[in-house]
Design a protein around this motif. Structure first.
Motif, PDB file in Angstrom:
ATOM      1  N   LEU A  28       0.819  -1.207   0.000  1.00 37.57           N
ATOM      2  CA  LEU A  28       0.000   0.000   0.000  1.00 37.57           C
ATOM      3  C   LEU A  28       0.854   1.259   0.000  1.00 37.57           C
ATOM      4  CD1 LEU A  28      -2.733  -1.109   2.557  1.00 37.57           C
ATOM      5  CD2 LEU A  28      -3.120  -0.575   0.143  1.00 37.57           C
ATOM      6  N   ALA A  29       2.008   1.193   0.678  1.00 38.75           N
ATOM      7  CA  ALA A  29       2.868   2.373   0.789  1.00 38.75           C
ATOM      8  C   ALA A  29       3.736   2.586  -0.445  1.00 38.75           C
ATOM      9  CB  ALA A  29       3.768   2.242   2.022  1.00 38.75           C
ATOM     10  N   THR A  30       3.925   1.521  -1.243  1.00 36.59           N
ATOM     11  CA  THR A  30       4.871   1.620  -2.371  1.00 36.59           C
ATOM     12  C   THR A  30       4.204   1.359  -3.713  1.00 36.59           C
ATOM     13  OG1 THR A  30       5.498  -0.723  -2.133  1.00 36.59           O
ATOM     14  CG2 THR A  30       6.796   0.908  -0.916  1.00 36.59           C
ATOM     15  N   LEU A  88     -16.871  -4.525  -4.032  1.00 36.41           N
ATOM     16  CA  LEU A  88     -15.723  -3.648  -4.253  1.00 36.41           C
ATOM     17  C   LEU A  88     -15.644  -3.203  -5.702  1.00 36.41           C
ATOM     18  CD1 LEU A  88     -12.857  -5.327  -2.186  1.00 36.41           C
ATOM     19  CD2 LEU A  88     -13.701  -2.995  -1.907  1.00 36.41           C
ATOM     20  N   ALA A  89     -15.815  -4.156  -6.621  1.00 38.88           N
ATOM     21  CA  ALA A  89     -15.717  -3.824  -8.053  1.00 38.88           C
ATOM     22  C   ALA A  89     -16.851  -2.914  -8.490  1.00 38.88           C
ATOM     23  CB  ALA A  89     -15.727  -5.105  -8.880  1.00 38.88           C
ATOM     24  N   ARG A  90     -17.991  -3.057  -7.858  1.00 38.25           N
ATOM     25  CA  ARG A  90     -19.146  -2.241  -8.237  1.00 38.25           C
ATOM     26  C   ARG A  90     -19.066  -0.830  -7.668  1.00 38.25           C
ATOM     27  NH1 ARG A  90     -23.000  -5.032  -5.788  1.00 38.25           N
ATOM     28  NH2 ARG A  90     -23.013  -3.628  -3.981  1.00 38.25           N
ATOM     29  N   ASP A  91     -18.562  -0.714  -6.427  1.00 40.83           N
ATOM     30  CA  ASP A  91     -18.629   0.558  -5.728  1.00 40.83           C
ATOM     31  C   ASP A  91     -17.397   1.430  -5.878  1.00 40.83           C
ATOM     32  OD1 ASP A  91     -21.052  -0.342  -4.902  1.00 40.83           O
ATOM     33  OD2 ASP A  91     -20.422  -0.825  -2.847  1.00 40.83           O
ATOM     34  N   ARG A  92     -16.244   0.818  -6.217  1.00 37.94           N
ATOM     35  CA  ARG A  92     -15.004   1.599  -6.241  1.00 37.94           C
ATOM     36  C   ARG A  92     -14.207   1.309  -7.495  1.00 37.94           C
ATOM     37  NH1 ARG A  92     -15.779  -0.204  -1.044  1.00 37.94           N
ATOM     38  NH2 ARG A  92     -15.933   1.402   0.570  1.00 37.94           N
ATOM     39  N   SER A  93     -13.421   2.269  -7.883  1.00 35.67           N
ATOM     40  CA  SER A  93     -12.529   2.094  -9.027  1.00 35.67           C
ATOM     41  C   SER A  93     -11.111   1.887  -8.503  1.00 35.67           C
ATOM     42  CB  SER A  93     -12.578   3.340  -9.929  1.00 35.67           C
ATOM     43  OG  SER A  93     -11.652   3.221 -10.981  1.00 35.67           O
ATOM     44  N   PHE A  94     -10.473   0.803  -8.914  1.00 36.69           N
ATOM     45  CA  PHE A  94      -9.104   0.527  -8.478  1.00 36.69           C
ATOM     46  C   PHE A  94      -8.404  -0.324  -9.542  1.00 36.69           C
ATOM     47  CE2 PHE A  94     -12.122  -2.377  -6.560  1.00 36.69           C
ATOM     48  CZ  PHE A  94     -11.627  -3.631  -6.865  1.00 36.69           C
ATOM     49  N   ASP A  95      -7.073  -0.377  -9.437  1.00 37.43           N
ATOM     50  CA  ASP A  95      -6.271  -1.039 -10.460  1.00 37.43           C
ATOM     51  C   ASP A  95      -5.931  -2.484 -10.118  1.00 37.43           C
ATOM     52  OD1 ASP A  95      -6.045   1.385 -11.956  1.00 37.43           O
ATOM     53  OD2 ASP A  95      -4.526   2.057 -10.507  1.00 37.43           O
ATOM     54  N   HIS A  96      -5.917  -2.797  -8.816  1.00 34.65           N
ATOM     55  CA  HIS A  96      -5.453  -4.127  -8.411  1.00 34.65           C
ATOM     56  C   HIS A  96      -6.079  -4.469  -7.070  1.00 34.65           C
ATOM     57  CE1 HIS A  96      -2.144  -7.129  -9.319  1.00 34.65           C
ATOM     58  NE2 HIS A  96      -2.538  -7.533  -8.126  1.00 34.65           N
ATOM     59  N   ALA A 122     -16.088 -12.866 -13.750  1.00 32.49           N
ATOM     60  CA  ALA A 122     -16.415 -11.923 -14.821  1.00 32.49           C
ATOM     61  C   ALA A 122     -15.761 -10.570 -14.601  1.00 32.49           C
ATOM     62  CB  ALA A 122     -17.935 -11.760 -14.911  1.00 32.49           C
ATOM     63  N   ARG A 123     -15.353 -10.286 -13.354  1.00 30.72           N
ATOM     64  CA  ARG A 123     -14.801  -8.975 -13.024  1.00 30.72           C
ATOM     65  C   ARG A 123     -13.305  -9.017 -12.706  1.00 30.72           C
ATOM     66  NH1 ARG A 123     -18.875  -5.209 -11.173  1.00 30.72           N
ATOM     67  NH2 ARG A 123     -20.968  -6.098 -11.292  1.00 30.72           N
ATOM     68  N   TYR A 124     -12.782 -10.197 -12.349  1.00 36.41           N
ATOM     69  CA  TYR A 124     -11.403 -10.293 -11.862  1.00 36.41           C
ATOM     70  C   TYR A 124     -10.633 -11.387 -12.602  1.00 36.41           C
ATOM     71  CZ  TYR A 124     -13.003  -7.648  -7.726  1.00 36.41           C
ATOM     72  OH  TYR A 124     -13.522  -6.699  -6.874  1.00 36.41           O
ATOM     73  N   THR A 125      -9.309 -11.251 -12.565  1.00 40.76           N
ATOM     74  CA  THR A 125      -8.421 -12.305 -13.042  1.00 40.76           C
ATOM     75  C   THR A 125      -7.265 -12.451 -12.057  1.00 40.76           C
ATOM     76  OG1 THR A 125      -7.038 -13.050 -14.891  1.00 40.76           O
ATOM     77  CG2 THR A 125      -7.081 -10.690 -14.472  1.00 40.76           C
ATOM     78  N   VAL A 126      -6.918 -13.678 -11.706  1.00 38.72           N
ATOM     79  CA  VAL A 126      -5.838 -13.899 -10.747  1.00 38.72           C
ATOM     80  C   VAL A 126      -4.500 -13.590 -11.398  1.00 38.72           C
ATOM     81  CG1 VAL A 126      -4.699 -15.551  -9.226  1.00 38.72           C
ATOM     82  CG2 VAL A 126      -7.188 -15.635  -9.525  1.00 38.72           C
ATOM     83  N   ASP A 127      -3.701 -12.810 -10.731  1.00 38.39           N
ATOM     84  CA  ASP A 127      -2.404 -12.370 -11.250  1.00 38.39           C
ATOM     85  C   ASP A 127      -1.251 -13.192 -10.664  1.00 38.39           C
ATOM     86  OD1 ASP A 127      -0.708 -10.274 -12.678  1.00 38.39           O
ATOM     87  OD2 ASP A 127       0.012 -10.035 -10.613  1.00 38.39           O
ATOM     88  N   THR A 128      -1.204 -13.303  -9.334  1.00 37.92           N
ATOM     89  CA  THR A 128      -0.072 -13.957  -8.674  1.00 37.92           C
ATOM     90  C   THR A 128      -0.510 -14.524  -7.330  1.00 37.92           C
ATOM     91  OG1 THR A 128       1.408 -12.310  -9.664  1.00 37.92           O
ATOM     92  CG2 THR A 128       2.319 -13.656  -7.908  1.00 37.92           C
ATOM     93  N   LEU A 129      -0.036 -15.737  -7.029  1.00 38.57           N
ATOM     94  CA  LEU A 129      -0.222 -16.328  -5.701  1.00 38.57           C
ATOM     95  C   LEU A 129       1.092 -16.179  -4.942  1.00 38.57           C
ATOM     96  CD1 LEU A 129      -2.130 -19.658  -6.491  1.00 38.57           C
ATOM     97  CD2 LEU A 129      -3.068 -17.388  -6.056  1.00 38.57           C
ATOM     98  N   VAL A 130       1.031 -15.518  -3.802  1.00 44.56           N
ATOM     99  CA  VAL A 130       2.229 -15.190  -3.027  1.00 44.56           C
ATOM    100  C   VAL A 130       2.143 -15.834  -1.649  1.00 44.56           C
ATOM    101  CG1 VAL A 130       3.666 -13.340  -2.106  1.00 44.56           C
ATOM    102  CG2 VAL A 130       2.361 -12.969  -4.232  1.00 44.56           C
ATOM    103  N   ASP A 213       6.467  -4.402  -8.108  1.00 43.44           N
ATOM    104  CA  ASP A 213       6.317  -4.893  -9.478  1.00 43.44           C
ATOM    105  C   ASP A 213       6.501  -6.405  -9.579  1.00 43.44           C
ATOM    106  OD1 ASP A 213       5.805  -2.379 -10.460  1.00 43.44           O
ATOM    107  OD2 ASP A 213       7.905  -1.971 -10.972  1.00 43.44           O
ATOM    108  N   ARG A 214       7.137  -7.007  -8.584  1.00 44.66           N
ATOM    109  CA  ARG A 214       7.350  -8.451  -8.619  1.00 44.66           C
ATOM    110  C   ARG A 214       6.121  -9.221  -8.146  1.00 44.66           C
ATOM    111  NH1 ARG A 214      13.450  -9.645  -6.557  1.00 44.66           N
ATOM    112  NH2 ARG A 214      13.077 -11.548  -7.787  1.00 44.66           N
ATOM    113  N   LEU A 215       5.169  -8.492  -7.527  1.00 46.84           N
ATOM    114  CA  LEU A 215       3.967  -9.140  -7.020  1.00 46.84           C
ATOM    115  C   LEU A 215       2.690  -8.611  -7.652  1.00 46.84           C
ATOM    116  CD1 LEU A 215       4.726  -9.197  -3.169  1.00 46.84           C
ATOM    117  CD2 LEU A 215       5.536 -10.759  -4.951  1.00 46.84           C
ATOM    118  N   LEU A 216       2.720  -7.394  -8.167  1.00 44.14           N
ATOM    119  CA  LEU A 216       1.534  -6.752  -8.735  1.00 44.14           C
ATOM    120  C   LEU A 216       1.723  -6.599 -10.233  1.00 44.14           C
ATOM    121  CD1 LEU A 216       1.050  -3.892  -6.095  1.00 44.14           C
ATOM    122  CD2 LEU A 216       0.073  -6.202  -6.066  1.00 44.14           C
ATOM    123  N   GLY A 217       0.853  -7.223 -11.001  1.00 39.10           N
ATOM    124  CA  GLY A 217       0.971  -7.142 -12.451  1.00 39.10           C
ATOM    125  C   GLY A 217       2.032  -8.065 -13.017  1.00 39.10           C
ATOM    126  N   ALA A 218       2.495  -9.031 -12.231  1.00 39.88           N
ATOM    127  CA  ALA A 218       3.541  -9.945 -12.715  1.00 39.88           C
ATOM    128  C   ALA A 218       2.974 -10.999 -13.666  1.00 39.88           C
ATOM    129  CB  ALA A 218       4.224 -10.627 -11.527  1.00 39.88           C
TER     130      ALA A 218
END
Length: 410
Positions: A28-30, A88-96, A122-130, A213-218
């Protein structure tokens, strides 16, 4: 985010105290220009982790964190999780979206919520399991020093077993608390992770600090491979391809040598597969499992137990072993039902006398004595005298409830 574009999801798992909430606050901070939404789960009456995230990130709890309490998001609160992420997807706009599961959750069932046909997928796709690992505790758990646990039901899972399954389906494993480890210990931990999940990327961290970047959008998650990631499954498949399945009848030569795999022998981590078409004596096999050396990190597979027409699943991780009845052998079914099952499984390996009954077990560990383990397994088999004379085989394994937990002494 573009209209109709699915939102990527990173799912964080790990044992209690490993550093998941610290990682979430770090992300959240970075996050930079990204707008993150977070969903935090805890297992108590008070959602402590959600409070910590809200406090650490200077977010309003209701505005930035969707909290679920008093249960595990991959089981009891599955419906609540689905409702929360859709809202969350309905009420707010966010990137990840970042989902922090509780310390007693498996990541795979959470991931399936986002990949199966549903309003969530229909609204989400899994990016990375950490998975975040407390590295000193991880090494200690699989070095035989963990305090033994005795469990009596299938709902009470050994923490070591859960940790292994979290690692086995991960795309990225953070070896956290690296500052408390030597270089040799970090290398040994990385190799253990590699044996459990060969494709996982390991990243040593202190206080869960990692480049976002190694965990978000990887884009590391592949839904088609989530069930094939564990190292034990690959070892079984490789051994089957290299050696074939043992199909000798009792009294004949059996192919029970299986395969032997060395991911990287620098630190002595390797695996081997044991196969047999002869059943185990229930008492001797239980004694074998109880006496497994601490050098065996993981054992997994199916066992054929004499005087038991159920397939028995074996799952060992660290000091605990679970044996669970998973349904009957097809060969034990009435002829009509048996033939129906066989016709629906054209690739099912079938022995003229024993049908589908056989043992297939993979062992992964560090510097174990393979010949001694194989000898112990051979000694645990029903011998020809016991088989031919229909000797009463004392004890049932697993017990009548279908679950038996064997605890190894450290």
């Amino acid at each position: 985010m573009e209209p109709n574009q699915k939102t990527p999801v990173s799912i964080l798992s790990g044992s209690l105290g490993a550093g998941k909430t610290t990682l979430l606050n770090h992300l959240l901070a970075t996050a930079g220009d990204r707008t993150l939404a977070t969903l935090v789960n805890d297992v108590g009456e008070v959602n402590v982790d959600a409070e910590l995230v809200a406090e650490g990130s200077e977010l309003e709890l209701e505005g930035g964190v969707a909290e679920l309490s008093n249960g595990c998001i991959c089981c009891e609160l599955q419906d609540d999780l689905e409702t929360a992420v859709v809202r969350l997807a309905r009420d707010r706009s966010f990137d990840h979206l970042v989902v922090e599961s509780s310390g007693i959750s498996e990541p795979a069932p959470v991931a399936r919520l986002f990949t199966t046909e549903s309003r969530v997928a229909a609204r989400y796709t899994v990016d990375t399991l950490v998975t975040v690992v407390d590295t000193p505790a991880f090494l200690e758990s699989f070095g035989g020093e963990e305090t033994p646990r005795r469990l009596g039901s299938e709902d009470d899972r050994p923490l070591s077993d859960l940790l292994v399954e979290q690692v086995e389906v991960s795309n990225v494993v953070l070896l956290n608390k690296a500052d408390l480890c030597t270089e040799s210990e970090l290398a040994a931990a990385a190799e253990l992770v590699g044996a459990l999940q060969p494709d996982a990327e390991t990243i040593p961290t202190e206080f869960s600090a990692v480049d976002p970047d190694r965990l978000l959008g990887a884009g590391l998650f592949d839904p088609k491979r989530v069930n094939d990631l564990p190292g034990w499954k690959r070892a079984l498949a490789a051994a089957a391809g290299d050696h074939g399945h043992g199909d000798g009848a009792i009294g004949e030569e059996r192919d029970d040598h299986g395969g032997h795999h060395h991911p990287d022998e620098v630190y002595g981590v390797s695996s081997f597969v044991y196969r047999s078409r002869q059943p185990f004596h229930p008492g001797r096999f239980a004694a074998f499992l109880e006496g497994l050396p601490p050098s065996v990190v993981r054992a997994k597979g199916t066992a054929w137990i004499a005087d038991n027409e159920m397939r028995v699943s074996i799952a060992q991780a660290g000091p605990s072993v679970r044996a669970t009845a998973r349904g009957p052998w097809i060969a034990s079914l009435p002829p009509v039902e048996r033939d129906m099952y066989r016709s629906n499984r054209p690739n099912l390996e079938w022995h003229d006398e024993h049908g589908d009954r056989q043992t297939e077990l993979v062992f992964i560990g560090t510097d174990y004595d393979e010949s001694a383990l194989r000898a112990g397994l051979e000694d645990a088999l029903v011998n020809d005298h016991e088989w031919s004379d229909d000797v009463d085989l004392e004890g049932r394994f697993p017990d009548e409830k279908g679950v038996e937990v064997v605890v190894r002494e450290p």
